[in-house]
Design an enzyme around this catalytic site. Structure first.
Site, PDB file in Angstrom:
ATOM      1  N   CYS A 136       0.839  -1.201   0.000  1.00 38.59           N
ATOM      2  CA  CYS A 136       0.000   0.000   0.000  1.00 38.59           C
ATOM      3  C   CYS A 136       0.873   1.249   0.000  1.00 38.59           C
ATOM      4  O   CYS A 136       1.375   1.668   1.056  1.00 38.59           O
ATOM      5  CB  CYS A 136      -0.938  -0.019   1.216  1.00 38.59           C
ATOM      6  SG  CYS A 136      -1.955   1.464   1.330  1.00 38.59           S
ATOM      7  N   CYS A 139      -0.369   4.138   2.133  1.00 44.71           N
ATOM      8  CA  CYS A 139      -0.215   3.943   3.584  1.00 44.71           C
ATOM      9  C   CYS A 139       1.253   4.156   3.989  1.00 44.71           C
ATOM     10  O   CYS A 139       1.527   4.729   5.036  1.00 44.71           O
ATOM     11  CB  CYS A 139      -0.617   2.528   4.003  1.00 44.71           C
ATOM     12  SG  CYS A 139      -2.092   1.905   3.210  1.00 44.71           S
ATOM     13  N   ASP A 140       2.182   3.669   3.175  1.00 41.53           N
ATOM     14  CA  ASP A 140       3.577   3.569   3.634  1.00 41.53           C
ATOM     15  C   ASP A 140       4.582   4.396   2.842  1.00 41.53           C
ATOM     16  O   ASP A 140       5.751   4.480   3.243  1.00 41.53           O
ATOM     17  CB  ASP A 140       4.022   2.093   3.595  1.00 41.53           C
ATOM     18  CG  ASP A 140       3.147   1.222   4.491  1.00 41.53           C
ATOM     19  OD1 ASP A 140       2.693   1.737   5.525  1.00 41.53           O
ATOM     20  OD2 ASP A 140       2.901   0.052   4.150  1.00 41.53           O
TER      21      ASP A 140
END
Ligand code: FAD
Ligand code: NAP
Length: 313
Positions: A136, A139-140
């Site tokens: 992701c 997300c990261d």
């Protein structure tokens, strides 16, 4: 004693399919209950710009899903933050058990559990998951400011992730097993024009290499699928974007499946192999897998459930 809730229609899943089913089932006065699962809003909450949702030239995925939730709620859908851990479809009313302990009984069920990111299954991928290996980018990606990153895959997700990661990374290498991308042409155009992105064709990931203390990625070892030559690419982040598998855990032993796990529906409907159980969205669809097609199927599922209930009650 476990709390028990009865509903005419239980909707499992809160992506575009689930929320759209919620809107339609509410407007049909079926007073549906929708259980959101571990990812309220579904896959679109893991992306940024969505440019193909009709009516919005550009909308942020998480914002769109907040709007869909509000829409379903405003129509009268009861939305519950719970995860269904078991689903008994042997007899009607059907019974679903929530992680919270709540037992849901339902005259009809709409399955909209969507899909989850696939992994390559390498031991080194598992070892560095959360410590340099991710599925992701939104997300990261932030953790890789100024670093080199590799992305594995050749579909829309891989290309979008590669583009998104250029916001942070000094360089992104897209590694694909063929020399042709599956991604839409508009995304390919952006990819090839981006100076920070290099593409490595005909290569697969063999191993993620890194340190133990602290646990972190230093490089990837990749294999040329034509020559079998192994090379190393230094990087701090590895983003795996090789597609999604249907989230069929609740029904894999009770419903008819096809193409490696997608729930089969009768052509032109959302009816599954169990009468009264309907399926919509990425859970059933190996072909289109879009927000708008999932939403369309969510609408169909609510209409199919309404017809089923009026014929059976
Ligand atoms: P999902 O969105 O997968 O939602 C599934 C839902 O089921 C989740 O809420 C989850 O919590 C719930 N659930 C699962 N198991 C349980 C359980 N046991 N109990 C209760 N609930 C459960 N499509 C586009 O059209 N445009 C785009 O720009 C686009 N960008 C994308 C970017 C990324 C990074 C990804 C991964 C996908 C993208 N897609 C895009 C595809 C799109 O997100 C999916 O097609 C769509 O979200 C599928 O909707 P769905 O409702 O079927 O399921
Ligand atoms: P996808 O379209 O299935 O693409 C997966 C990619 O990973 C393919 O290029 C595939 O290679 C590669 N791959 C699969 N297994 C592999 C393995 N073991 N090793 C190496 N490579 C492997 O999946 P996706 O990109 O996640 O997209 C899923 C769905 O969501 C699609 O329908 C897509 O359109 C949709 N989506 C849409 C948008 C958008 O509209 N903007 C954005 C993201 C996702 P091959 O090509 O060789 O098979």
């Amino acid at each position: 004693m476990a709390d028990t809730k009865h509903t005419k229609v239980l909707i499992i899943g809160s992506g575009p399919a689930g929320y759209t089913a919620g809107v339609y089932a509410s407007r049909a006065m079926l007073e549906p209950i929708l259980v959101q699962g571990i990812e309220p809003g579904g896959q679109l909450t893991t992306t940024t710009e969505v440019e193909n949702w009709p009516g919005d030239t550009e909308v942020q995925g998480p914002d769109l899903m907040v709007r869909m939730e509000a829409h379903a709620k405003a129509m009268g859908c009861e939305i519950i933050g719970d995860i269904i851990t078991e689903l008994d479809l042997a007899q009607r009313p059907f019974t679903a058990t929530g992680d919270s302990g709540t037992i849901y009984t339902a005259d009809a069920v709409i399955l909209a559990t969507g899909a989850r990111a696939k992994w390559l299954g390498l031991p080194s991928e598992e070892r560095f998951k959360g410590f340099g290996v991710s599925a992701c980018a939104t997300c990261d990606g932030f953790f890789y400011r100024g670093e080199e990153i590799v992305v594995i895959g050749g579909g829309n997700t891989a290309v979008e992730e590669a583009l998104f990661l250029t916001k942070f990374a000094s360089k992104v290498t897209l590694i694909h097993r063929r020399d042709e991308l599956r991604a839409e042409k508009i995304l390919q155009d952006r990819l090839f024009k981006n100076d920070k992105i290099e593409t490595l064709w005909f290569h697969t990931l063999e191993e993620v290499i890194g340190t133990d203390t602290p646990l972190g990625v230093e490089a990837v070892r990749v294999r040329n699928v034509k020559t079998d030559e192994i090379t190393e690419i230094p990087c701090k982040g590895v983003f795996v974007a090789i597609g999604h598998s249907p989230a069929n855990e609740l029904v894999k032993d009770t419903l008819e499946l096809h193409m490696g796990g997608f729930v089969t529906t009768k052509p032109g409907t959302t009816e599954t192999s169990v009468p009264g159980v309907f399926a919509a969205g990425d859970l059933t669809d190996h072909q289109y897998r879009q927000a708008v097609t999932s939403a369309g199927m969510g609408c169909m599922a609510a209409l199919d459930a309404e017809r089923f209930l009026s014929e059976h009650e």
